[in-house]
Design a protein around this motif. Sequence first.
Motif, short mmCIF file in Angstrom:
data_model
loop_
_atom_site.label_atom_id
_atom_site.label_comp_id
_atom_site.label_asym_id
_atom_site.label_seq_id
_atom_site.Cartn_x
_atom_site.Cartn_y
_atom_site.Cartn_z
N ASP A 80 31.75 42.64 34.53
CA ASP A 80 31.94 44.17 34.74
C ASP A 80 30.33 44.91 34.65
O ASP A 80 30.14 45.91 34.50
CB ASP A 80 32.78 44.83 33.62
CG ASP A 80 32.08 44.39 32.43
OD1 ASP A 80 31.32 43.70 32.09
OD2 ASP A 80 32.72 44.94 31.42
N TYR B 193 29.90 40.78 38.50
CA TYR B 193 31.30 41.87 38.30
C TYR B 193 31.97 41.27 39.28
O TYR B 193 31.95 40.82 40.30
CB TYR B 193 30.74 43.18 38.72
CG TYR B 193 30.49 43.59 40.37
CD1 TYR B 193 29.38 43.17 40.66
CD2 TYR B 193 31.68 44.14 41.03
CE1 TYR B 193 29.07 43.21 42.03
CE2 TYR B 193 31.36 44.54 42.27
CZ TYR B 193 30.00 44.17 42.81
OH TYR B 193 30.01 44.39 44.18
N ARG B 194 33.55 41.74 38.84
CA ARG B 194 34.57 41.30 39.48
C ARG B 194 34.60 42.43 40.93
O ARG B 194 34.89 43.80 40.49
CB ARG B 194 35.73 41.41 38.95
CG ARG B 194 37.21 40.87 39.59
CD ARG B 194 38.23 41.05 38.59
NE ARG B 194 39.51 40.53 39.11
CZ ARG B 194 40.19 41.40 39.72
NH1 ARG B 194 40.00 42.75 39.47
NH2 ARG B 194 41.23 41.22 40.26
N PHE C 134 27.94 45.86 37.19
CA PHE C 134 27.84 45.93 38.73
C PHE C 134 26.52 45.34 39.10
O PHE C 134 25.49 45.59 38.56
CB PHE C 134 27.76 47.54 38.70
CG PHE C 134 28.34 47.96 40.21
CD1 PHE C 134 29.10 47.32 40.82
CD2 PHE C 134 27.76 48.97 40.73
CE1 PHE C 134 29.73 47.49 42.03
CE2 PHE C 134 28.32 49.44 42.13
CZ PHE C 134 29.16 48.71 42.70
N PRO D 45 36.80 44.57 42.88
CA PRO D 45 38.35 44.88 43.01
C PRO D 45 38.92 44.60 44.34
O PRO D 45 40.09 44.16 44.41
CB PRO D 45 38.18 46.23 42.58
CG PRO D 45 36.88 46.60 41.86
CD PRO D 45 36.04 45.76 42.56
N VAL D 46 38.14 44.79 45.30
CA VAL D 46 38.77 44.50 46.74
C VAL D 46 39.12 43.11 46.80
O VAL D 46 40.03 42.76 47.40
CB VAL D 46 38.01 45.31 47.75
CG1 VAL D 46 38.61 45.04 48.93
CG2 VAL D 46 37.59 46.60 47.31
N GLY E 287 38.77 40.73 44.67
CA GLY E 287 39.03 39.81 43.42
C GLY E 287 38.07 38.93 42.92
O GLY E 287 38.19 38.18 41.93
N GLN E 288 36.84 38.54 43.89
CA GLN E 288 36.03 37.55 43.34
C GLN E 288 35.19 38.52 42.54
O GLN E 288 34.40 39.37 42.48
CB GLN E 288 35.05 37.13 44.50
CG GLN E 288 36.27 36.53 45.69
CD GLN E 288 36.81 35.15 45.17
OE1 GLN E 288 36.18 34.43 44.48
NE2 GLN E 288 38.24 35.23 45.52
N ILE E 289 34.39 37.41 41.63
CA ILE E 289 33.13 37.54 40.66
C ILE E 289 31.96 37.38 41.50
O ILE E 289 31.79 36.20 41.92
CB ILE E 289 33.28 36.82 39.49
CG1 ILE E 289 34.67 37.27 38.68
CG2 ILE E 289 32.11 37.39 38.63
CD1 ILE E 289 34.82 36.92 37.35
N GLU F 273 33.84 27.23 37.70
CA GLU F 273 34.90 27.85 37.04
C GLU F 273 34.01 28.99 36.31
O GLU F 273 33.51 28.74 35.46
CB GLU F 273 35.75 26.93 36.16
CG GLU F 273 36.76 27.71 35.59
CD GLU F 273 37.24 27.08 34.33
OE1 GLU F 273 37.07 25.64 34.33
OE2 GLU F 273 37.99 27.63 33.54
N LEU F 274 34.33 30.17 36.50
CA LEU F 274 33.57 31.18 35.94
C LEU F 274 34.77 31.77 34.92
O LEU F 274 35.94 32.09 35.09
CB LEU F 274 33.37 32.37 36.99
CG LEU F 274 32.42 32.20 38.13
CD1 LEU F 274 32.51 33.39 39.04
CD2 LEU F 274 31.09 31.75 37.75
N ARG F 275 33.96 31.72 33.64
CA ARG F 275 34.78 32.08 32.48
C ARG F 275 34.13 33.67 31.94
O ARG F 275 32.79 33.70 31.78
CB ARG F 275 34.60 31.30 31.19
CG ARG F 275 35.60 29.98 31.57
CD ARG F 275 35.79 29.38 30.25
NE ARG F 275 36.89 28.32 30.60
CZ ARG F 275 36.86 27.03 29.89
NH1 ARG F 275 36.32 27.17 28.81
NH2 ARG F 275 37.53 26.24 30.26
N VAL F 276 34.96 34.32 32.10
CA VAL F 276 34.64 35.99 31.64
C VAL F 276 34.05 36.12 30.03
O VAL F 276 35.09 35.78 29.62
CB VAL F 276 35.37 36.99 32.26
CG1 VAL F 276 34.90 38.35 31.71
CG2 VAL F 276 35.57 36.93 33.79
N ILE F 277 33.08 36.26 29.79
CA ILE F 277 32.75 36.53 28.23
C ILE F 277 32.07 37.75 28.19
O ILE F 277 31.29 38.31 28.80
CB ILE F 277 32.00 35.40 27.76
CG1 ILE F 277 30.66 35.35 28.53
CG2 ILE F 277 32.64 33.90 27.82
CD1 ILE F 277 29.60 34.17 28.01
#
Lengths: 322, 442
Positions: A89, A95-96, A91, A98-99, A101-103, A131-135
């Motif tokens: 998140d 960031y993901r 920017f 939204p369109v 869905g990719q980070i 593998e992206l882990r959102v932390i």
Amino acid sequence: MKKLIPLAAAAALLLTACSSGNYAATEIPAKPAPSVASVAPPAAQPNCGNPLASYQPDGALPAPGTMPAGTTMAKIKQRGRLIAGVSADSFNLGYRNPVTGQIVGFDIDMINAVADAIFGAPATGQPHKVELRVISSPQRIPTLQAGSVDIVARNMTINCARWQQIAFSAEYYRSGQKTLVQLDSPAKTVADLSGKTICAPAGSTSLDNLKKRNPAVKPITANTDTGCLVLFQQGKADGISGDDTVLAGDVAQDPYAKVLDERFSEEPYGLGIPKQNVDFVKFVNGVLAQMKADGSWMTSYNKWLKPALGELKAPPTPVYGR
Amino acid sequence: MTQTQSAPPATSSPPAQQSSNTPQPPDVRKPGARGIVARWFEGTPGRMRAFLVLAAAVSVVFGLAAAQGFRQSDGALERAEANAAQLVRIQAIHTNLVSANADATNAFLVGGLEPPDQRQHFVDSMASAARLITEASTAQPADQKALAELNTTLIAYGGLIEQARANNRQGLPIGSQYLRDANAVLQNDSLPLVNALVEANEQRVDTEFDNVNYGTIWVVVGGVVALVIFAITLRWLARRSHRYVNVPIAAGALLILLTTIVGGVALSSASGGASSTRDDAYAKTLALSRARIAAYDARSNESLTLIARGSGDAFDKAYNSASATVDDELKKSSSTPDDLTTRWNEYKRIHGKVREADTNGNWDNAVAMAVGTTKENNSVDAFQAFDDSSAEQLQSTSDTVSSELSDTRGGLPPIGWLGLPIGIIAALLVAWGMSQRLEEYR
């Protein structure tokens, strides 16, 4: 006997009243008291020499796909993917979208380069082996210490206190702390914001720097950078203190905000790596040096950060010697 | 002495009484109401009058008690039905809210391009919740404050969701933060209120189910006390008058006995009916409602685990505990594994696949299963099947509760209205029977 009749009648009436369906109002549960952001005073930085100094790469990088046996890279290769802790998140940094869905973002480009150096560049249309882990911001150091991620790219400032817990790559971006305020705010510097509520992510260096700069501001914390922007949009915070990269992302999402010119700290970003994986730090430093040399670093900067932060002459020079 | 001789041939009156009458000059306390009352209850006719008053009063009290007992049971049944309906309503609110939230979080996984069906389902769920809140607050005034509070939190929730969507639609990552905040409002502000409402209404239903039994006590205790007094009266009268049975008073006793038996039997069968409803249909309704709520909760947590992308351990734990609740409640709702359990197990199986894909780093595939874009292992379809079938079962069990309780009420004899007239008739019979004996003393 006659006296008993009204008594009995009264008792009967009383008993009827007890069960006539007049219930006590449903109790409204008490709200848990909002946890007041009790912010500990910034810990004194221990002396670790030059915090920017990282481990010098051992010669040239091994060719992708041929990692020396027994190294951290070989383990990652065997697993089939690089596990990275990132933000979803911030920017333009990580960031993901939204369109799609990719980070995506500047930080993610660094991770992808490291993955490609291990596995080789993917064919067009194929994802990088990551593998992206959102932390969240406070999770960065614990996840590295627990070894649940190989690397963290989440706008992380290199400093001596953190060197005691984890290892850093060489500096890959030089940021600095700035302040975001409402578009109509007359404030020019942090000194003008005494008594105002300013948001900073919990567990970040921004929070410490802000309190050093002006102890009279009221700090409020959120778990993520975007959490601060929500508080700002809801009027619960008068401003946000953070790295210029993050604030650039915030301004891009909210045209009623502006970033003050005053830059009151240096925030050198490094990729966080578990402390014991020195071989991997050296490898990552090699990848970063290559990116800076072949221009892919600058391409990435120009794509994500230049529109908000302007032209940059050269990437930061790596310092080795640890 | 001539005066005493003119007294009726009260053969059994002890002579001691006669002698004690003589030294007591009746004119000493002539004025003064006490004296009059005392004289009224003097001697054998006085005792007869005393028994008359006592038995008549007890008859009326019995009538009142019988009426009270019936009204109590009848009212308790009516209120149990109303409270059970309110409970079902509150749980429907709960279900709608968690279902809307499951839609919202699941839609987030697909990004700005929300599937129109899912969006419609979200809107419908929120609309039903809003309607049910108004209905519930009319049905139970005691719930009004909590429901008003709930409404306030839902406005905040709806606002945050729309802000999340608007930002999502523009491709701004801040949308996800609004979604998280909305989820937090629902979890921390709205659901505790709903839980408090559920608890309060469960308690009310329990209280009323208990109250149904108390009706029998009124009738039986009232009847036994009245019959004891009648028995004493009849026995005393038989000794005094040398007649075995005073027919009118005995008729009164019989009337009371019949009323007690009919009333007691009717009320205990009613309370038996109520408690079988409580143990069967009502328990099943509760279990199904809880299962559905937990299932939606599990579904939300499945999405949240995926959204958290690798740092969703807390959500995964929440999924596991919600899913265990569903298993438990489904077991309670039916003793044998039925169609519903099969559907739930199918959803759980696909959830296992989703988790497996995510843990192996294949996040995109996990999401595809969770948002229902895969042909096989389609989590959306599996959940929908469970949702439809459980909704249908819940509707039928909650209808059963309400129809069983109204049948029980309908089966009660009209003693609630007839109780007092019966008591008065018994009292009149006593007066009639006693006055026959009193005549003999004129």
